[in-house]
Design an enzyme around this catalytic site. Structure first.
Site, PDB file in Angstrom:
ATOM      1  N   GLY A 241       0.581  -1.255  -0.095  1.00 11.36           N
ATOM      2  CA  GLY A 241       0.185  -0.446  -0.074  1.00 11.36           C
ATOM      3  C   GLY A 241       1.095   1.216   0.170  1.00 11.36           C
ATOM      4  O   GLY A 241       2.426   0.652   0.259  1.00 11.36           O
ATOM      5  N   GLY A 242       0.098   2.404   0.123  1.00 18.79           N
ATOM      6  CA  GLY A 242       1.277   3.453   0.264  1.00 18.79           C
ATOM      7  C   GLY A 242       2.235   3.476   1.474  1.00 18.79           C
ATOM      8  O   GLY A 242       3.027   4.760   0.832  1.00 18.79           O
ATOM      9  N   PHE A 243       1.574   3.162   2.771  1.00 20.47           N
ATOM     10  CA  PHE A 243       2.583   3.249   3.468  1.00 20.47           C
ATOM     11  C   PHE A 243       3.384   2.136   3.867  1.00 20.47           C
ATOM     12  O   PHE A 243       3.563   2.189   4.771  1.00 20.47           O
ATOM     13  CB  PHE A 243       2.081   3.739   5.202  1.00 20.47           C
ATOM     14  CG  PHE A 243       1.489   5.307   4.425  1.00 20.47           C
ATOM     15  CD1 PHE A 243       2.008   5.725   4.262  1.00 20.47           C
ATOM     16  CD2 PHE A 243      -0.750   5.916   4.733  1.00 20.47           C
ATOM     17  CE1 PHE A 243       1.225   7.425   4.121  1.00 20.47           C
ATOM     18  CE2 PHE A 243      -0.357   6.145   3.958  1.00 20.47           C
ATOM     19  CZ  PHE A 243      -0.449   7.853   3.948  1.00 20.47           C
TER      20      PHE A 243
ATOM     21  N   ASP B 259      -9.984   7.941   2.030  1.00 15.72           N
ATOM     22  CA  ASP B 259      -9.236   7.781   1.388  1.00 15.72           C
ATOM     23  C   ASP B 259     -10.455   6.068   1.232  1.00 15.72           C
ATOM     24  O   ASP B 259      -9.314   5.227   0.192  1.00 15.72           O
ATOM     25  CB  ASP B 259      -8.208   7.141   1.414  1.00 15.72           C
ATOM     26  CG  ASP B 259      -6.943   6.416   0.465  1.00 15.72           C
ATOM     27  OD1 ASP B 259      -7.303   7.417  -0.958  1.00 15.72           O
ATOM     28  OD2 ASP B 259      -5.622   5.836   0.478  1.00 15.72           O
TER      29      ASP B 259
END
Ligand SMILES: *[C@@H]1O[C@H](CO)[C@@H](O)[C@H](O)[C@H]1NC(C)=O
Ligand SMILES: *[C@@H]1O[C@H](CO)[C@@H](O)[C@H](O)[C@H]1NC(C)=O
Ligand SMILES: *[C@@H]1O[C@H](CO)[C@@H](O)[C@H](O)[C@H]1NC(C)=O
Ligand SMILES: *[C@@H]1O[C@H](CO)[C@@H](O)[C@H](O)[C@H]1NC(C)=O
Ligand SMILES: *[C@@H]1O[C@H](CO)[C@@H](O)[C@H](O)[C@H]1NC(C)=O
Ligand SMILES: *[C@@H]1O[C@H](CO)[C@@H](O)[C@H](O)[C@H]1NC(C)=O
Ligand SMILES: *[C@@H]1O[C@H](CO)[C@@H](O)[C@H](O)[C@H]1NC(C)=O
Ligand SMILES: *[C@@H]1O[C@H](CO)[C@@H](O)[C@H](O)[C@H]1NC(C)=O
Ligand SMILES: *[C@@H]1O[C@H](CO)[C@@H](O)[C@H](O)[C@H]1NC(C)=O
Length: 769
Positions: A543-545, A659
């Protein structure tokens, strides 16, 4: 019914008009079904035909379960031609979906067919007009006490009366397949008699006469399945490896699987049987008139179909020629195995690679060891084993030694992968290496090269490897020292950090109040052990993180572990946010946080594990999307709405997710959705309605215009994202798709379409008014 199936397929097919509510297409097949059911209600149909009795056109046999019907039908568009066949009862309106047909190339006239069971010839299909036999089961052992029975599996058998023993079966339709395979049928070869269970394509979708393609099992070498067009091999499933046919690993993929496969390898036969899985919809495999194996699944009163083999151009038999290898993800798709070059490079540049490859250096027999003569090619469908030598009792090492010792052996591989890390069995190729391609979960193939080639490579490799290994050693030593130092303090400190991180944050204004967050702390060592030291095999996604891994804590608690990007300052805030928020929130449509861990720079969150992955992996997936029926889609939409309502209204706080998108909606084993990824969520206190931010985060396409442009967000921003997700679930199309049907994107198209419909309904109303 076929139209109906297309409608279902349409919703997932780009470049097609979306049908929002097409009443005729829904109601008409239902009406048909109803009419048929009431029309044939001339008394309960039996499943047995006794000796001397007959079935005329219009009468049927129905299996005890009601699932299958035997009777006469006309394919679509040729009402004058009648065939005797067996079909899935629920799909009776689809005349081209017969699972078995008797008089394939000999259609009868309207109303003239009679199926009789005689004591001498078994089943015979007569033309009632002329009295001619158009088809016969040729059952010579039939006697006055034999009966014909349509079994619950859809198998029509001639057997001795009152006997259910398999030995009493004199003839069965499962031994004479048409173009269709259903659960319970065998596919392969009998070694005792001349029986072969194979599929033959129809001439056309509505003409069961023998068509151009045949799908048969080849029992030379390892069992493999070939699709032949005349005497040309077109497609190949790949050698059986103990678990699946080498080129079809999705046979074992639980997300995809509609059957379990059972291989029968004995003295009597080499064949496989498909077994139905309880709870899965009725499915059939069809070799269609173009040679493609299609999977048809019966979902909400219609067939949904998708091609299985070929899946792409790399499945064309020997597309890249001898010693070539095909990769569907590259352009051009063909390449030569390492150590080989194209025979006709000029033709390769015109994308004709059938000429294949040849050795850069000739083989000299007899020098070196297996390790320096064979080049490992990983992740492939094994080559055609028709001329290969198989030894199931050898180990992989013995296999290498045997291949090395025989100068004509060009490559070898394990024949049985059931042992996981300890593969066994041996298959050795001496002739051509043909039809190799890369596949997911592919196998290892060891290809013989001239010694000098493998040796030079080794030296190159050593040049790079030595310094790398040296530095790795130094670093490892340093790391061990650090870990040792840290461990001394970690135990005491971890809990402090944890509390600081969570409580420190929750004391900040605009927050959760000062309840303690009671979140179990899991040690980093346990997490590393649970995820096999964060191995690639355990990775679920990125994921993004940071990355998400699958792990097993304790005996058998399956969890998903999110490892926030190491050292990224960005991660800390998201970590606190997520840990505090989710720990507080309890709702069945929100993902559950089970624990967390802080270890130096590492921040990890532990969630419940959801086996069906995320929504995007289903609605946008080439095969999975066909399996998602309307009730499930609706259930998912309702679940997301419930979760969102809880976030916005029903919990003690007002939480804006910020999100929402399909990849953040996870699905549990019942396909109930759970909202996840609260890294960007914001909490609204009291009567706050809206907020502004300078840092617009989220995903374009799902962000409302005012948020994307001005940074203004409220519960309405989430609602906007929700609307986009609903559109995606209904249409199966991605919002990011540009140029949709002449419109810049899906939203523009949908608004236009709605406008049109509104106007049409408006004018209708005016006219009738
Ligand atoms: C079929 O059965 C009926 C009676 O059930 C009989 O009158 C008829 O002759 C039979 N037809 C044939 C072709 O055997
Ligand atoms: C076939 O026969 C039935 C009954 O005899 C009749 O109702 C039907 O219209 C016929 N169909 C055609 C295509 O001739
Ligand atoms: C029965 O025998 C005939 C004549 O030998 C043959 O043409 C036909 O294909 C056979 N039918 C079946 C179902 O095997
Ligand atoms: C088969 O069973 C039925 C009733 O169960 C009986 O009447 C009949 O005689 C039996 N037939 C044979 C051939 O055993
Ligand atoms: C041939 O043998 C298989 C078992 O291997 C059996 O199922 C099949 O019915 C047999 N076929 C014939 C025609 O006897
Ligand atoms: C492709 O190459 C092969 C081998 O060189 C040749 O025989 C064949 O005719 C070529 N096919 C086409 C379509 O050019
Ligand atoms: C199969 O492999 C084993 C182990 O290498 C060997 O002992 C045996 O002779 C082989 N069998 C054949 C038929 O080659
Ligand atoms: C090498 O393998 C081939 C094919 O399996 C076989 O025919 C031949 O006898 C073998 N040669 C030796 C020396 O074992
Ligand atoms: C197997 O050997 C035969 C006879 O030598 C040859 O014609 C055929 O192409 C070979 N098949 C494969 C797949 O190597």
């Amino acid at each position: 019914m076929r139209n109906n199936a297309r409608n279902i397929a349409n919703m997932a097919e780009p470049r097609q008009k979306i049908k929002f509510l097409n009443l005729p297409s829904v109601i008409f097949p239902l009406l048909l079904l109803f009419l048929r059911a009431s029309g044939s209600g001339t008394g309960a149909a039996s499943d047995t035909l006794i000796n001397g009795a007959n079935i005329t056109d219009g009468k049927t046999l129905v299996s005890a379960s009601g699932s299958f019907t035997l009777g006469f039908f006309s394919p679509t568009g040729v009402p004058t031609k009648r065939y005797l066949g067996i079909w899935f009862t629920a799909a009776s309106a689809d005349a081209d979906a017969a699972c078995w047909v008797a008089n394939l190339g000999n259609p009868l006239g309207n109303g003239s067919g009679v199926l009789v069971l005689s004591s001498t010839g078994g089943l015979r299909l007569l033309d009632g007009g002329s009295g001619q036999t158009v088809w016969s089961s040729n059952t010579t052992e039939a006697s006055a006490s034999s009966v014909a029975k349509l079994l619950p599996s859809g198998n029509l058998v001639v057997q001795e009366q009152n006997s259910s023993a398999a030995t009493a079966i004199l003839w069965q339709s499962f031994d004479h397949p048409s173009n269709t395979m259903i659960a319970g049928m065998k596919f392969g070869k009998s070694l005792k008699n001349d029986t072969e269970w194979s599929l033959t394509s129809w001439r056309a979708q509505n003409d069961p006469a023998t068509g151009a393609y045949r799908r048969v099992m080849d029992t030379n070498g390892l069992p493999d399945i070939f699709t032949w067009q005349g005497n040309v091999k077109k497609y190949r499933a790949g050698p059986w490896n103990g678990r699946w046919f080498s080129g079809l690993p999705d046979m074992e993929d639980p997300n995809y699987r509609l059957f379990t496969v059972q291989m029968l390898e004995g003295a009597d036969e080499v064949a496989y049987v498909l077994n139905a899985i309880a709870g899965k919809p009725f499915s059939r495999l069809v070799l269609d008139e173009a040679g493609v194996v299609q999977v048809f699944v019966w979902i909400t009163r219609g067939w949904t179909s998708f091609p299985w083999l070929p899946a792409d151009d790399c499945d064309d038999y020997a597309k890249c020629g001898e010693f070539g290898v095909c990769n569907a993800a590259t352009t051009p798709q063909c390449d030569c195995l390492q150590g080989f070059s194209a025979v006709f490079p000029s033709q390769w540049s015109q994308s004709n690679s059938s000429g294949g490859c040849r050795r850069d250096e000739p083989l000299r027999c007899g020098d070196g060891t297996a390790a320096d003569q064979f080049k490992l090619v990983s992740g492939v469908k094994l080559p055609d084993t028709h001329n290969a030598t198989v030894n199931m009792s050898a180990t992989l090492e013995q296999c290498g030694a045997m291949c090395l010792a025989n100068c004509s052996c060009l490559a070898y591989a394990a024949a049985d992968i059931r042992g996981g890390g300890h593969v066994s069995g041996c298959v050795m190729w001496t002739g051509e290496i043909l039809d190799v391609r890369y596949v997911n979960r592919g196998q290892d193939l060891y290809v013989r090269l001239a010694r000098s080639q493998s040796a030079t490579r080794k030296r190159d490799v050593a040049k790079i490897l030595l310094p790398v290994m040296a530095s790795v050693l130094v670093l490892t030593a340093a790391a061990f020292y650090l870990v040792w130092i840290c461990k001394l303090r970690a135990k005491r400190r971890n809990k402090d950090i944890m509390e600081k991180a969570i409580l420190g944050y929750s004391r900040a204004p605009n927050d959760l109040g000062d309840d303690n967050v009671d979140l179990p702390f899991v040690s980093f060592v346990d997490i590393a052990a649970a995820t096999n030291n964060f191995s690639e095999d355990n990775m679920l996604g990125q994921g993004g993180f940071g990355k998400v891994y699958k792990g097993t804590l304790g005996q058998n608690l399956e969890v998903a572990i999110k490892r926030l990007g190491q050292g990224s300052g960005q991660g800390v805030e998201e970590f606190r946010n997520e840990a505090v928020l989710i720990a507080k929130l309890q709702h069945r449509n929100l993902v559950r946080l089970l624990g967390c861990c802080i270890h130096g720079d590492e921040k990890l969150l532990i969630y419940e594990y959801l086996p069906n992955k995320s929504l995007d992996s289903i609605i946008f997936d080439a095969t999975n999307k066909y399996l998602l029926d309307w009730p499930t889609r609706f259930k998912i939409i309702k679940g997301i709405a419930r979760g969102l309502l809880y976030l916005h209204q029903d919990s003690r706080l007002t939480i804006i997710h910020r999100d929402l998108k399909p990849s953040n909606i996870l699905l549990d084993e019942d396909m109930s959705p759970k909202i996840s990824d609260f890294g960007m969520a914001r909490i609204f206190g009291g009567n706050q309605q809206e907020a502004n931010t300078n840092r617009v985060v989220g995903t374009y396409g799902y962000m409302s215009p005012e948020y994307a442009m001005d940074g203004a967000f409220s519960v309405k921003s989430d609602t906007y994202s929700f609307g986009v997700i609903v559109l995606e679930i209904i249409s199966g199309l991605k919002i990011s798709l540009t140029h949709y049907n002449g419109f810049p994107n899906l939203l523009a198209y949908v608004s236009m379409e709605l406008m049109d419909r509104w106007q049409n309904y408006g004018s209708c109303g005016l006219m009738s008014g």
